[in-house]
Design a protein around this motif. Sequence first.
Motif, PDB file in Angstrom:
ATOM      1  N   LEU A 248      -1.862  -3.299   0.904  1.00  0.00           N
ATOM      2  CA  LEU A 248      -1.581  -2.631  -0.372  1.00  0.00           C
ATOM      3  C   LEU A 248      -0.112  -2.749  -0.772  1.00  0.00           C
ATOM      4  O   LEU A 248       0.309  -2.209  -1.792  1.00  0.00           O
ATOM      5  N   TRP A 249       0.672  -3.452   0.043  1.00  0.00           N
ATOM      6  CA  TRP A 249       2.095  -3.639  -0.296  1.00  0.00           C
ATOM      7  C   TRP A 249       2.209  -4.812  -1.285  1.00  0.00           C
ATOM      8  O   TRP A 249       2.015  -5.965  -0.892  1.00  0.00           O
ATOM      9  N   ARG A 250       2.490  -4.437  -2.556  1.00  0.00           N
ATOM     10  CA  ARG A 250       2.644  -5.442  -3.622  1.00  0.00           C
ATOM     11  C   ARG A 250       1.568  -6.537  -3.543  1.00  0.00           C
ATOM     12  O   ARG A 250       1.869  -7.735  -3.410  1.00  0.00           O
ATOM     13  N   PRO A 251       0.294  -6.130  -3.594  1.00  0.00           N
ATOM     14  CA  PRO A 251      -0.787  -7.117  -3.424  1.00  0.00           C
ATOM     15  C   PRO A 251      -0.852  -8.111  -4.579  1.00  0.00           C
ATOM     16  O   PRO A 251      -0.523  -7.764  -5.717  1.00  0.00           O
ATOM     17  N   ASP A 252      -1.281  -9.317  -4.277  1.00  0.00           N
ATOM     18  CA  ASP A 252      -1.436 -10.337  -5.322  1.00  0.00           C
ATOM     19  C   ASP A 252      -2.720 -10.119  -6.101  1.00  0.00           C
ATOM     20  O   ASP A 252      -2.835 -10.501  -7.256  1.00  0.00           O
ATOM     21  N   THR A 253      -3.716  -9.541  -5.425  1.00  0.00           N
ATOM     22  CA  THR A 253      -4.989  -9.270  -6.092  1.00  0.00           C
ATOM     23  C   THR A 253      -5.380  -7.826  -5.774  1.00  0.00           C
ATOM     24  O   THR A 253      -4.909  -7.263  -4.781  1.00  0.00           O
ATOM     25  N   GLN A 254      -6.250  -7.278  -6.617  1.00  0.00           N
ATOM     26  CA  GLN A 254      -6.620  -5.885  -6.419  1.00  0.00           C
ATOM     27  C   GLN A 254      -7.414  -5.716  -5.129  1.00  0.00           C
ATOM     28  O   GLN A 254      -8.266  -6.553  -4.801  1.00  0.00           O
ATOM     29  N   ALA A 260      -8.367  -2.287   2.604  1.00  0.00           N
ATOM     30  CA  ALA A 260      -7.029  -2.350   3.209  1.00  0.00           C
ATOM     31  C   ALA A 260      -7.007  -1.666   4.568  1.00  0.00           C
ATOM     32  O   ALA A 260      -6.310  -2.103   5.493  1.00  0.00           O
ATOM     33  N   ALA A 261      -7.793  -0.610   4.690  1.00  0.00           N
ATOM     34  CA  ALA A 261      -7.802   0.153   5.946  1.00  0.00           C
ATOM     35  C   ALA A 261      -8.326  -0.685   7.109  1.00  0.00           C
ATOM     36  O   ALA A 261      -8.021  -0.410   8.272  1.00  0.00           O
ATOM     37  N   GLN A 262      -9.111  -1.722   6.789  1.00  0.00           N
ATOM     38  CA  GLN A 262      -9.665  -2.581   7.853  1.00  0.00           C
ATOM     39  C   GLN A 262      -8.567  -3.322   8.608  1.00  0.00           C
ATOM     40  O   GLN A 262      -8.753  -3.748   9.741  1.00  0.00           O
ATOM     41  N   ALA A 263      -7.399  -3.476   7.974  1.00  0.00           N
ATOM     42  CA  ALA A 263      -6.308  -4.218   8.619  1.00  0.00           C
ATOM     43  C   ALA A 263      -5.634  -3.385   9.711  1.00  0.00           C
ATOM     44  O   ALA A 263      -4.972  -3.934  10.599  1.00  0.00           O
ATOM     45  N   ASN A 264      -5.775  -2.077   9.644  1.00  0.00           N
ATOM     46  CA  ASN A 264      -5.139  -1.202  10.650  1.00  0.00           C
ATOM     47  C   ASN A 264      -3.660  -1.534  10.830  1.00  0.00           C
ATOM     48  O   ASN A 264      -3.186  -1.751  11.958  1.00  0.00           O
ATOM     49  N   ALA A 265      -2.942  -1.583   9.731  1.00  0.00           N
ATOM     50  CA  ALA A 265      -1.510  -1.896   9.824  1.00  0.00           C
ATOM     51  C   ALA A 265      -0.787  -1.350   8.607  1.00  0.00           C
ATOM     52  O   ALA A 265      -1.353  -1.295   7.504  1.00  0.00           O
ATOM     53  N   TYR A 266       0.463  -0.962   8.831  1.00  0.00           N
ATOM     54  CA  TYR A 266       1.336  -0.551   7.735  1.00  0.00           C
ATOM     55  C   TYR A 266       2.438  -1.580   7.566  1.00  0.00           C
ATOM     56  O   TYR A 266       2.846  -2.235   8.539  1.00  0.00           O
ATOM     57  N   GLY A 267       2.918  -1.680   6.326  1.00  0.00           N
ATOM     58  CA  GLY A 267       4.022  -2.594   6.073  1.00  0.00           C
ATOM     59  C   GLY A 267       4.986  -1.982   5.065  1.00  0.00           C
ATOM     60  O   GLY A 267       4.583  -1.180   4.210  1.00  0.00           O
ATOM     61  N   GLY A 268       6.237  -2.356   5.193  1.00  0.00           N
ATOM     62  CA  GLY A 268       7.246  -1.894   4.240  1.00  0.00           C
ATOM     63  C   GLY A 268       8.489  -2.757   4.338  1.00  0.00           C
ATOM     64  O   GLY A 268       8.663  -3.525   5.290  1.00  0.00           O
ATOM     65  N   VAL A 269       9.329  -2.624   3.317  1.00  0.00           N
ATOM     66  CA  VAL A 269      10.574  -3.397   3.255  1.00  0.00           C
ATOM     67  C   VAL A 269      11.684  -2.440   2.824  1.00  0.00           C
ATOM     68  O   VAL A 269      11.535  -1.744   1.810  1.00  0.00           O
ATOM     69  N   GLY A 270      12.767  -2.380   3.600  1.00  0.00           N
ATOM     70  CA  GLY A 270      13.835  -1.435   3.309  1.00  0.00           C
ATOM     71  C   GLY A 270      15.159  -2.118   3.061  1.00  0.00           C
ATOM     72  O   GLY A 270      15.449  -3.188   3.617  1.00  0.00           O
ATOM     73  N   LEU A 271      15.970  -1.487   2.201  1.00  0.00           N
ATOM     74  CA  LEU A 271      17.294  -2.013   1.836  1.00  0.00           C
ATOM     75  C   LEU A 271      18.377  -1.192   2.522  1.00  0.00           C
ATOM     76  O   LEU A 271      18.324   0.045   2.526  1.00  0.00           O
TER      77      LEU A 271
END
Length: 274
Positions: A248-254, A260-271
């Motif tokens: 769900l992080w800036r996805p290219d498609t809906q 998304a929950a099937q991936a069992n992972a979180y992602g993020g980008v910090g400045l």
Amino acid sequence: MGENERTGPPSMPSVPDTDRPNSARMYDYYLGGSAHFAIDRKAADDALEVLPQSAVYAKANRAFLGRAVRFLLSQGVDQFLDLGSGIPTVGNVHEIAHRINPAAKVGYVDHEPVAVAHAQRMLAGQSNVTITQADVRDPESVLTAPGVAGMLDFSRPVAVLAIAILPFVPDDAEAHALVASYRAVSAPGSWLAISHISQVSATDEQVRVAHEVMGRTPTPVLWRDRDRIASLFNGYRLADPGLVLSPLWRPDTQISFGEAAQANAYGGVGLLDG
Ligand SMILES: C[S@@+](CC[C@H](N)C(=O)[O-])C[C@H]1O[C@@H](n2cnc3c(N)ncnc32)[C@H](O)[C@@H]1O
């Protein structure tokens, strides 16, 4: 810098350990690559039997990496330090980066001999990209390696990519210290991207089996919950949409939350603010 010979501490093994399954090679198997041995496939299949989402995780993770790199390029980043870069497969960081900015510099780091050998072959003759064989838990050896110190300019913003690598640092204090070491050498305006495995749709039994299978490798993994992953961004300001399920992080498609929950992972980008 046009060099991309293997660099790093001489103590690193140059021959793969084929007595035990290996995370880099299992990940390659999940992604449909060919750099794996029977022992890796057996472990990967054992995990898949109980946790069929394992392959979904690998593919979602790789897709997150691509979107994060494209976002970072759009923010003007032209230097990447890819920690635990893995066996080269589709959508490698330098390929994405060089399509947009051929002058972008990419330093790959991995400790697994198969990953390093494949990267060396792929990078032969290429400029602005290196592979260093080193243990990312030893930041000093990474940061002083010729492929890193000789190419990346830490007085300017750099993006540190910690994509599916921090689970291999199960001790929280060590994981925080590791991130802090790379942050300490990063100029203001630098970035940190993290993706991390986490229990979202997986059951307790599935997580137990995943830990058991990875416990057969030399590098067991730890699934962290969202709060523990968020704390690894200490010192960084998360870009929108924050730390979310990685698909769900800036996805290219809906994509739905359930998918998304099937991936069992979180992602993020910090400045890293100045
Ligand atoms: C799951 S793969 C992720 C590959 C890539 N970052 C990606 O997201 O597509 C994890 C990689 O981290 C590497 N790795 C694990 N522990 C490491 C360590 N302490 N030092 C260097 N590499 C490590 C493994 O060899 C493997 O290639």
